[in-house]
Write an enzyme that holds these catalytic residues in place. Structure first.
Site, short mmCIF file in Angstrom:
data_model
loop_
_atom_site.label_atom_id
_atom_site.label_comp_id
_atom_site.label_asym_id
_atom_site.label_seq_id
_atom_site.Cartn_x
_atom_site.Cartn_y
_atom_site.Cartn_z
N LYS A 4 -0.87 2.94 6.73
CA LYS A 4 0.23 3.76 7.25
C LYS A 4 -0.30 4.99 7.99
CE LYS A 4 3.29 2.32 3.50
NZ LYS A 4 3.97 2.75 2.26
N ALA A 11 1.00 7.63 2.51
CA ALA A 11 1.09 7.49 1.06
C ALA A 11 1.68 6.13 0.70
CB ALA A 11 1.95 8.60 0.47
N ASP A 12 1.33 5.66 -0.48
CA ASP A 12 1.92 4.44 -1.00
C ASP A 12 1.87 4.49 -2.52
OD1 ASP A 12 2.99 1.72 0.03
OD2 ASP A 12 1.77 1.21 -1.71
N GLN A 13 2.76 3.73 -3.14
CA GLN A 13 2.80 3.68 -4.59
C GLN A 13 2.96 2.23 -5.03
OE1 GLN A 13 6.35 5.09 -6.90
NE2 GLN A 13 4.91 6.64 -7.62
N ALA A 20 -1.20 6.60 -4.03
CA ALA A 20 -2.32 6.89 -3.15
C ALA A 20 -1.88 7.78 -2.01
CB ALA A 20 -2.89 5.59 -2.58
#
Length: 197
Positions: free
Chosen positions: A57, A73-75, A110
């Site tokens: 991203k 960001a990612d989860q 992250a």
């Protein structure tokens, strides 16, 4: 040089703005399932999945905005050895919460900073959340009160709202649970001289 959030997440934008950061929002256009499919097949752990997706991203937006600093960001939610995604509908949310009842799951959040199309920094933080024993009746009342907002969350809850009532024990950073590890991000932005030290 602008500081850009490569996400349409309202809560991530609020977290950054509440911390005094001046940001521009430019959501990434990334096919997350296509990015993660080979990683899942290869058996990558959930924290690595989160990091790779956050980087994809950040790099997507950074590739278009060469002069700017981009935060991606990612989860990933891991439960009993499986990765869970956002529920498709309220029935899926109900089934997920029933499965989580009385058990522990992990949230891997992250965050990546990219510049000129390449990641220059990354961090993954993990939180462990244990739900209390929930009755089907309570889950029904909770979903009715919380509404469709639960469908925007991988766990079918927002800890900053009614979702806090679902839990018995939480180990980890509040910001990690909300999907953006703010303390390491702020520390790195200070290192990069983006904000005052």
């Amino acid at each position: 040089m602008a500081l850009v959030l490569a996400s349409g997440s309202k809560i991530r934008a609020e977290l950054m703005e509440n911390a005094g950061l001046v940001i521009e929002i430019d959501p990434a256009v990334v096919d997350e399932r296509a990015v993660e499919a080979p990683l899942l097949e290869a058996g990558f752990p959930p924290e690595d999945l989160a990091s790779v997706l956050a980087e994809a991203k950040a790099n997507d937006v950074s590739g278009r905005r060469q002069a700017d600093l981009v935060v991606g960001a990612d989860q990933i939610l891991a439960f009993e050895g499986e990765r869970r995604t956002k529920p498709d509908d309220m029935e899926a949310a109900r089934r997920q919460l029933l499965a989580f009842s009385g058990k522990t799951h992990e949230l891997h959040s992250a965050v990546v900073i990219s510049q000129k199309g390449e990641a220059v920094w990354r961090q993954v933080s993990t939180a462990r959340l244990t739900m209390r024993d929930l009755t089907p009746e309570f889950i029904g009342h909770y979903l009715a009160a919380a509404g469709d907002d639960v469908l925007s969350s991988v766990g079918a809850y927002q800890l900053e709202g009614l979702g806090v009532q679902l839990f018995e024990k939480i180990e980890g950073d509040y910001f990690t649970i909300l999907g953006l590890p703010m303390l390491p991000l702020l520390a790195e932005l200070r290192t990069l001289k983006v904000i005052e030290t």
